[in-house]
Design a protein around this motif. Sequence first.
Motif, PDB file in Angstrom:
ATOM      1  N   ILE A 109       0.803  -1.208  -0.100  1.00  0.00           N
ATOM      2  CA  ILE A 109      -0.068  -0.038  -0.092  1.00  0.00           C
ATOM      3  C   ILE A 109       0.992   1.172  -0.012  1.00  0.00           C
ATOM      4  O   ILE A 109       1.547   1.380   1.024  1.00  0.00           O
ATOM      5  CB  ILE A 109      -0.818   0.012   1.054  1.00  0.00           C
ATOM      6  N   PRO A 110       1.240   1.832  -1.143  1.00  0.00           N
ATOM      7  CA  PRO A 110       2.044   3.192  -1.080  1.00  0.00           C
ATOM      8  C   PRO A 110       1.230   4.461  -0.700  1.00  0.00           C
ATOM      9  O   PRO A 110       0.010   4.507  -1.119  1.00  0.00           O
ATOM     10  CB  PRO A 110       2.081   3.248  -2.756  1.00  0.00           C
ATOM     11  N   VAL A 111       1.795   4.924   0.106  1.00  0.00           N
ATOM     12  CA  VAL A 111       1.307   6.166   0.956  1.00  0.00           C
ATOM     13  C   VAL A 111       2.228   7.330   0.696  1.00  0.00           C
ATOM     14  O   VAL A 111       2.151   8.155   1.860  1.00  0.00           O
ATOM     15  CB  VAL A 111       0.788   5.792   2.310  1.00  0.00           C
ATOM     16  N   GLY A 160       2.713   9.665  -1.563  1.00  0.00           N
ATOM     17  CA  GLY A 160       2.442  10.830  -2.443  1.00  0.00           C
ATOM     18  C   GLY A 160       2.187  11.903  -1.678  1.00  0.00           C
ATOM     19  O   GLY A 160       1.943  11.960  -0.595  1.00  0.00           O
ATOM     20  N   LEU A 161       2.230  13.273  -2.478  1.00  0.00           N
ATOM     21  CA  LEU A 161       2.114  14.480  -1.714  1.00  0.00           C
ATOM     22  C   LEU A 161       0.604  14.976  -1.879  1.00  0.00           C
ATOM     23  O   LEU A 161       0.357  15.709  -0.993  1.00  0.00           O
ATOM     24  CB  LEU A 161       2.709  15.616  -2.475  1.00  0.00           C
ATOM     25  N   GLY A 162      -0.136  14.271  -2.421  1.00  0.00           N
ATOM     26  CA  GLY A 162      -1.545  14.788  -2.534  1.00  0.00           C
ATOM     27  C   GLY A 162      -1.816  16.012  -2.751  1.00  0.00           C
ATOM     28  O   GLY A 162      -2.650  16.974  -1.901  1.00  0.00           O
ATOM     29  N   THR A 163      -1.267  16.478  -3.823  1.00  0.00           N
ATOM     30  CA  THR A 163      -1.335  18.088  -4.275  1.00  0.00           C
ATOM     31  C   THR A 163      -3.058  18.236  -4.687  1.00  0.00           C
ATOM     32  O   THR A 163      -3.216  19.442  -4.527  1.00  0.00           O
ATOM     33  CB  THR A 163      -0.622  18.305  -5.475  1.00  0.00           C
ATOM     34  N   ARG A 164      -3.769  17.502  -5.088  1.00  0.00           N
ATOM     35  CA  ARG A 164      -5.045  17.729  -5.456  1.00  0.00           C
ATOM     36  C   ARG A 164      -5.701  17.881  -4.242  1.00  0.00           C
ATOM     37  O   ARG A 164      -6.905  18.563  -4.430  1.00  0.00           O
ATOM     38  CB  ARG A 164      -5.774  16.394  -6.234  1.00  0.00           C
ATOM     39  N   PHE A 165      -5.385  17.606  -3.026  1.00  0.00           N
ATOM     40  CA  PHE A 165      -6.220  17.872  -1.705  1.00  0.00           C
ATOM     41  C   PHE A 165      -5.812  19.009  -0.846  1.00  0.00           C
ATOM     42  O   PHE A 165      -6.006  19.109   0.196  1.00  0.00           O
ATOM     43  CB  PHE A 165      -6.707  16.655  -1.078  1.00  0.00           C
ATOM     44  N   LYS A 182      -3.214  12.654   2.966  1.00  0.00           N
ATOM     45  CA  LYS A 182      -4.630  12.287   2.478  1.00  0.00           C
ATOM     46  C   LYS A 182      -4.925  11.122   2.796  1.00  0.00           C
ATOM     47  O   LYS A 182      -6.295  10.802   2.901  1.00  0.00           O
ATOM     48  CB  LYS A 182      -4.268  12.363   1.213  1.00  0.00           C
ATOM     49  N   GLU A 183      -4.101   9.955   3.108  1.00  0.00           N
ATOM     50  CA  GLU A 183      -4.451   8.583   3.391  1.00  0.00           C
ATOM     51  C   GLU A 183      -5.350   8.629   4.889  1.00  0.00           C
ATOM     52  O   GLU A 183      -5.809   7.747   5.415  1.00  0.00           O
ATOM     53  CB  GLU A 183      -3.464   7.725   3.487  1.00  0.00           C
ATOM     54  N   MET A 184      -4.900   9.789   5.622  1.00  0.00           N
ATOM     55  CA  MET A 184      -5.677   9.867   7.078  1.00  0.00           C
ATOM     56  C   MET A 184      -6.913  10.741   6.944  1.00  0.00           C
ATOM     57  O   MET A 184      -7.423  10.928   7.996  1.00  0.00           O
ATOM     58  CB  MET A 184      -4.578  10.470   8.096  1.00  0.00           C
ATOM     59  N   SER A 216      11.993  10.134  -1.981  1.00  0.00           N
ATOM     60  CA  SER A 216      11.398  11.299  -2.650  1.00  0.00           C
ATOM     61  C   SER A 216      10.276  10.853  -3.631  1.00  0.00           C
ATOM     62  O   SER A 216      10.370   9.694  -4.045  1.00  0.00           O
ATOM     63  CB  SER A 216      12.380  11.839  -3.654  1.00  0.00           C
ATOM     64  N   PRO A 217       9.192  11.321  -3.595  1.00  0.00           N
ATOM     65  CA  PRO A 217       7.868  10.909  -4.399  1.00  0.00           C
ATOM     66  C   PRO A 217       8.262  11.181  -5.953  1.00  0.00           C
ATOM     67  O   PRO A 217       7.557  11.863  -6.518  1.00  0.00           O
ATOM     68  CB  PRO A 217       6.914  11.755  -4.150  1.00  0.00           C
ATOM     69  N   LEU A 218       8.940  10.019  -6.341  1.00  0.00           N
ATOM     70  CA  LEU A 218       9.246  10.076  -7.793  1.00  0.00           C
ATOM     71  C   LEU A 218       8.438   9.186  -8.761  1.00  0.00           C
ATOM     72  O   LEU A 218       8.676   9.224  -9.903  1.00  0.00           O
ATOM     73  CB  LEU A 218      10.788   9.278  -7.853  1.00  0.00           C
ATOM     74  N   GLY A 219       6.985   9.017  -8.038  1.00  0.00           N
ATOM     75  CA  GLY A 219       6.008   8.269  -8.912  1.00  0.00           C
ATOM     76  C   GLY A 219       5.782   6.860  -8.220  1.00  0.00           C
ATOM     77  O   GLY A 219       6.356   6.415  -7.415  1.00  0.00           O
ATOM     78  N   LEU A 220       4.441   6.572  -8.797  1.00  0.00           N
ATOM     79  CA  LEU A 220       4.015   4.935  -8.166  1.00  0.00           C
ATOM     80  C   LEU A 220       4.858   4.101  -8.467  1.00  0.00           C
ATOM     81  O   LEU A 220       5.224   3.163  -7.415  1.00  0.00           O
ATOM     82  CB  LEU A 220       2.489   4.954  -8.914  1.00  0.00           C
ATOM     83  N   HIS A 276       8.087   3.839  -8.693  1.00  0.00           N
ATOM     84  CA  HIS A 276       9.221   3.971  -7.764  1.00  0.00           C
ATOM     85  C   HIS A 276       8.631   3.751  -6.587  1.00  0.00           C
ATOM     86  O   HIS A 276       9.590   2.731  -5.716  1.00  0.00           O
ATOM     87  CB  HIS A 276       9.759   5.336  -7.797  1.00  0.00           C
ATOM     88  N   ALA A 277       7.627   4.056  -6.012  1.00  0.00           N
ATOM     89  CA  ALA A 277       7.078   3.853  -4.711  1.00  0.00           C
ATOM     90  C   ALA A 277       7.036   2.071  -4.811  1.00  0.00           C
ATOM     91  O   ALA A 277       7.491   1.525  -3.700  1.00  0.00           O
ATOM     92  CB  ALA A 277       5.553   4.289  -4.516  1.00  0.00           C
ATOM     93  N   VAL A 278       6.523   1.368  -5.671  1.00  0.00           N
ATOM     94  CA  VAL A 278       6.274  -0.055  -5.681  1.00  0.00           C
ATOM     95  C   VAL A 278       7.784  -0.767  -5.446  1.00  0.00           C
ATOM     96  O   VAL A 278       7.762  -1.669  -4.950  1.00  0.00           O
ATOM     97  CB  VAL A 278       5.260  -0.412  -6.798  1.00  0.00           C
ATOM     98  N   LEU A 320      -2.662  -2.085  -3.526  1.00  0.00           N
ATOM     99  CA  LEU A 320      -3.821  -1.475  -3.571  1.00  0.00           C
ATOM    100  C   LEU A 320      -3.437   0.012  -3.453  1.00  0.00           C
ATOM    101  O   LEU A 320      -2.576   0.681  -2.406  1.00  0.00           O
ATOM    102  CB  LEU A 320      -4.759  -1.732  -2.078  1.00  0.00           C
ATOM    103  N   LEU A 321      -3.855   1.177  -4.216  1.00  0.00           N
ATOM    104  CA  LEU A 321      -3.672   2.551  -4.256  1.00  0.00           C
ATOM    105  C   LEU A 321      -4.828   2.894  -2.977  1.00  0.00           C
ATOM    106  O   LEU A 321      -6.090   2.893  -3.507  1.00  0.00           O
ATOM    107  CB  LEU A 321      -3.907   3.056  -5.253  1.00  0.00           C
ATOM    108  N   PRO A 322      -4.584   3.379  -1.917  1.00  0.00           N
ATOM    109  CA  PRO A 322      -5.370   3.684  -1.019  1.00  0.00           C
ATOM    110  C   PRO A 322      -6.304   4.740  -1.027  1.00  0.00           C
ATOM    111  O   PRO A 322      -7.589   4.827  -0.794  1.00  0.00           O
ATOM    112  CB  PRO A 322      -4.609   3.958   0.232  1.00  0.00           C
TER     113      PRO A 322
END
Length: 298
Positions: free
Chosen positions: A9-11, A13-18, A27-29, A107-111, A113-115, A130-132
């Motif tokens: 479960i990658p968490v 990301g920066l969540g810039t849309r929110f 954003k996951e919280m 660094s948030p280099l993309g999904l 990279h997170a995986v 699962l993308l939460p």
Amino acid sequence: MKRVRKAVIPVAGLGTRFLPATKSMPKEMLTIVDRPVVQYAVDEALEAGIEHIVFVTGRNKSAIEDYFDLQPELNGFLARSGKLEQLNCLQELQLPAGSISFTRQQSPLGLGHAVWCARDMIGDEPFALLLPDMVSFGEKGCLAGIMDFYERTGGNVIAVEQCHPAETNRYGIVGKGKEFGAGFAIDAMVEKPAPTEAPSNYYINGRYLLQPEVFAILGRQEPGAGSEIQLTDAMLRLLAEQPFFAVPFEGRMYDCGSKEGFVQANVAFALARNDVRDHVFDPIAAMMSSLEQRVAAE
Ligand code: UTP
């Protein structure tokens, strides 16, 4: 065929849309009714039979680790003050010691990279992803459907839904090949294609079952769309070597990384909860009807 025991479960990301909410809060919280968004992904993974969850976290995400930790002081306080309903709720949600791990994406280099950051914790096994922020709503969780399908086909399996043909540029899109039971073989994959270039309107909805060979491809660290290391690009390469199947999800997935999806999810989950529905929607219905009467009288 190897059994699927672990989920990523990658968490990170920066969540810039929110923004601005996500300036200081993951954003996951953010909560849907009374549970953080990430709890829904964990519930879905457990329902599908997953035994170990690997979270890929980043800076400013420590609230997620704290949330999944045992809180003896809080539990003690709830027990002493007779708040047994709340205590039971926390105890039911508590994951067994050793069944979750955390690794860091620096660094948030993309999904993709997170995986890849979870490679050592997954090892040489197929795994669920699962993308939460995509929250599954339906009779049966989306991942459980993927797992059932995998038992018949093996390979890599991805859940899909259909988008409006004009909106393919918002999603990872797959091409539809031969039909297989309730799903189909995937013959193409493109990240955010223009509607004129999209092979179909089936988009990847945030649930995957992948073979571990994807890690070697992700390890090449080649940036794609938006200069991010894209999972879709790595899956496209793997498609040349291994079968990929798509399973249309029969429920509904809410994109809680967007404001509209998050509000819709809150309404849907509140309507589905007996303890919340009447207390929320009766007053809203009364307020709407008095508003309508006032507008009609003006
Ligand atoms: P999103 O693209 O929805 O997340 O990634 P984001 O980048 O945080 O969102 P916006 O576009 O800026 O609002 C889907 C999932 O992948 C994780 C996110 O945390 C989210 O759960 N992710 C994404 C990472 O862990 N690392 C990344 O580099 C990118």
